[in-house]
Design an enzyme around this catalytic site. Structure first.
Site, short mmCIF file in Angstrom:
data_model
loop_
_atom_site.label_atom_id
_atom_site.label_comp_id
_atom_site.label_asym_id
_atom_site.label_seq_id
_atom_site.Cartn_x
_atom_site.Cartn_y
_atom_site.Cartn_z
N TRP A 182 0.85 -1.19 0.00
CA TRP A 182 0.00 0.00 0.00
C TRP A 182 0.89 1.24 0.00
CZ3 TRP A 182 -0.34 3.98 3.73
CH2 TRP A 182 -1.24 5.00 3.34
N GLU A 221 -3.20 -2.74 -2.55
CA GLU A 221 -4.36 -2.17 -1.86
C GLU A 221 -4.72 -0.79 -2.39
OE1 GLU A 221 -3.68 -1.57 2.32
OE2 GLU A 221 -5.80 -1.18 2.75
N LYS A 223 -7.31 2.70 -2.74
CA LYS A 223 -7.91 3.63 -1.78
C LYS A 223 -8.54 4.78 -2.55
CE LYS A 223 -6.51 5.88 2.49
NZ LYS A 223 -5.58 5.82 3.60
N ASP A 254 -9.94 -2.75 1.40
CA ASP A 254 -10.03 -2.31 2.79
C ASP A 254 -11.42 -1.72 2.99
OD1 ASP A 254 -9.92 -0.39 5.04
OD2 ASP A 254 -7.78 -0.83 5.10
N HIS A 257 -11.90 2.10 2.55
CA HIS A 257 -11.26 2.82 1.45
C HIS A 257 -12.17 3.21 0.31
CE1 HIS A 257 -6.84 1.74 2.50
NE2 HIS A 257 -7.52 2.26 3.50
N HIS A 281 -9.05 -6.23 4.07
CA HIS A 281 -8.61 -5.49 5.24
C HIS A 281 -9.84 -5.15 6.05
CE1 HIS A 281 -4.24 -3.89 4.73
NE2 HIS A 281 -4.33 -5.19 4.85
N ASP A 289 -12.07 7.36 6.42
CA ASP A 289 -11.27 6.15 6.63
C ASP A 289 -10.60 6.24 8.00
OD1 ASP A 289 -9.70 3.88 6.15
OD2 ASP A 289 -8.10 5.06 5.24
N ASP A 291 -10.29 4.09 10.54
CA ASP A 291 -9.64 2.94 11.14
C ASP A 291 -10.07 2.69 12.58
OD1 ASP A 291 -7.74 1.90 9.02
OD2 ASP A 291 -7.19 4.01 9.04
N ASP A 321 -7.22 -4.39 10.12
CA ASP A 321 -6.47 -3.16 9.87
C ASP A 321 -7.18 -1.96 10.50
OD1 ASP A 321 -4.77 -1.20 9.01
OD2 ASP A 321 -5.45 -1.21 6.93
C1 RNT Z 1 -3.85 2.68 4.76
C2 RNT Z 1 -4.03 1.23 4.47
C3 RNT Z 1 -2.93 0.34 4.97
C4 RNT Z 1 -2.45 0.69 6.37
C5 RNT Z 1 -1.44 -0.26 6.95
C6 RNT Z 1 -0.79 0.31 8.16
O1 RNT Z 1 -4.93 3.42 4.41
O2 RNT Z 1 -5.26 0.79 4.96
O3 RNT Z 1 -3.35 -0.98 4.89
O4 RNT Z 1 -3.53 0.81 7.25
O5 RNT Z 1 -0.54 -0.62 5.99
ZN ZN Z 2 -5.70 -1.31 4.81
#
Ligand code: RNT
Ligand code: ZN
Length: 407
Positions: A182, A221, A223, A254, A257, A281, A289, A291, A321
């Site tokens: 990523w 990955e 986004k 993810d 994302h 993810h 986003d 997290d 994640d």
């Molecule tokens: C970032 C991505 C990625 C990170 C990790 C730490 O937007 O989701 O996967 O969260 O690599």
């Molecule tokens: Zn991620």
């Protein structure tokens, strides 16, 4: 076996569902625990850059892990409270270099020897990620798509070094290593050239991924946006989906994302028509986003339902994640990892006849399923696997005895 479980088993049996079988299936699926929840994505590098890269951990709850030994102890404590099979997912910044500065393109398997030995003792697999952020050469927001050849080549070398480390992890542990690429590359506002960075990224990835390395499962990955890359992200989902298909690597989705109200469950059956596998993810966006710690909510349940309904458990890798620095980090691991396995179990407890139902009958069945005695089956899953049903006391004790002493 509790009376409660006995009753639940009978209730599900009336729907044609074998709860014992569902429990066995749910325990087998590996969930990869992300090491970066334990220290707010800080890592152990000698020269630490600010996180950057469009991501941010917020909160300052005391007790974050400050080195490999602390992080491994925290992960072990979390895992002792989790039912089922797990892996541990590392980032390149978690290398242990004995106090010496090692540039990212110079990282070697030996810098992960403690992690590998630990994983071997615990009989778990390791997954890996190059770290294309929190570094002076990423401070202007571009890495693999950077306009400057030297900078781009540096990041390609970093990716190559990480893939060789992943190959050693796979070989030593006898289990394929999922390596996720990523990059944060993107622009805050109205780039007038959306093309060139994508041309450069394609070329850079081709070089980075060139070496054939057995046991290494490469993923890319995408986004939609990040902090400071709101208008343009070079590695969008569209970009990586096509890249992955044409190059035979795995696409990573993810859950955070996409557009703020967009969920990923509907995409799974679409991508899996063409892609062989997906990396998921498992995350939880709130308004952006963000997290957040994964919880057993409809979004999460829908993802696992889609995979199970499509009989695609062997076509998906699951990796958590998220990074919340505002609460006890061990609890954060346990809540998220248990929620993921709960969602998996719930999906496995659906009657096989469900996809054939239509109209009112389908809706009625879906409604009835919501109030089935799921909790008793979940408790049985935990107990049968030696994981406590009540786990919070252990976290509180660990906080008092270990985390509170980290100043
Ligand atoms: C970032 C991505 C990625 C990170 C990790 C730490 O937007 O989701 O996967 O969260 O690599
Ligand atoms: Zn991620």
């Amino acid at each position: 076996m509790t009376t409660l479980y006995h009753e639940a088993k009978r209730a599900y049996a009336r729907l044609g569902v074998d709860t014992d079988k569902a429990i066995r299936a749910a325990l087998k699926v590996p969930v990869s625990l992300h090491c970066w929840q334990g220290d707010d994505v800080a890592g152990f590098e000698v020269k630490k850059g600010p996180l950057g890269g469009g991501i941010m951990a917020t909160g300052n709850y005391p007790g974050r892990a400050r080195n490999g030994d602390e992080l491994r102890a925290d992960l072990a404590t979390a895992m002792s409270l989790l039912p089922g099979k797990h892996r541990v997912n590392l980032h390149a910044i978690y290398a242990e270099t004995n106090g010496k500065f090692v540039e990212r393109d110079q990282l070697k398997p030996e810098h992960f020897s403690k992690w590998i030995a630990w994983a071997k003792r615990r009989r778990i697999g390791l997954d890996f990620n190059p770290t294309f952020f929190a570094h002076p050469k990423a401070s202007d927001g571009f890495t693999l798509s950077h306009v400057d050849d030297a900078t781009r080549t540096f990041w390609i070398r970093h990716g190559q070094a990480c893939r060789r480390i992943a190959a050693v992890m796979a070989k030593e542990l006898g289990s394929p290593c999922v390596i996720n690429h990523w990059i944060p590359d993107g622009a805050k506002d109205l780039p007038t050239d959306r093309w060139s960075p994508r041309v450069r990224l394609t070329g850079a990835l081709d070089r980075l991924l060139k070496e054939k390395l057995p046991g290494v499962v490469d993923c890319v990955e995408g986004k939609l946006f990040g902090l400071g890359s709101e208008d343009y992200v070079v590695g969008s989902t569209e970009f990586y989906s096509h890249y992955a298909l044409t190059r035979g690597v795995v696409l990573c989705l993810d859950m955070g994302h996409f557009h703020p109200t967009e969920t990923i469950h509907d995409k799974i059956s679409a991508f899996l028509q063409f892609h062989k596998k997906l990396l998921l993810h498992v995350s939880r966006p709130i308004r952006w986003d963000s997290d957040h710690i994964v919880i057993f909510n409809d979004d999460l349940r829908a993802v696992f339902q889609e995979i199970v309904r499509g009989n695609a458990l062997d076509r998906a890798f699951f990796a958590l994640d998220y990074f919340d620095a505002s609460i006890n980090r061990i609890a954060a691991y346990v809540i998220g990892a248990r929620a993921a396995r709960k969602a998996l179990l719930a999906a496995l407890l659906e009657p096989a006849s469900l996809p054939q139902l239509e109209g009112a009958q389908k809706l009625a069945a879906l409604e009835d399923l919501k109030t089935m005695p799921f909790g008793a089956v979940w408790e049985q899953l935990c107990e049968s696997n030696g994981a406590p049903v009540d786990w919070f006391g252990t976290v509180q004790r660990y906080e008092k005895e270990v985390l509170a002493k980290r100043k």
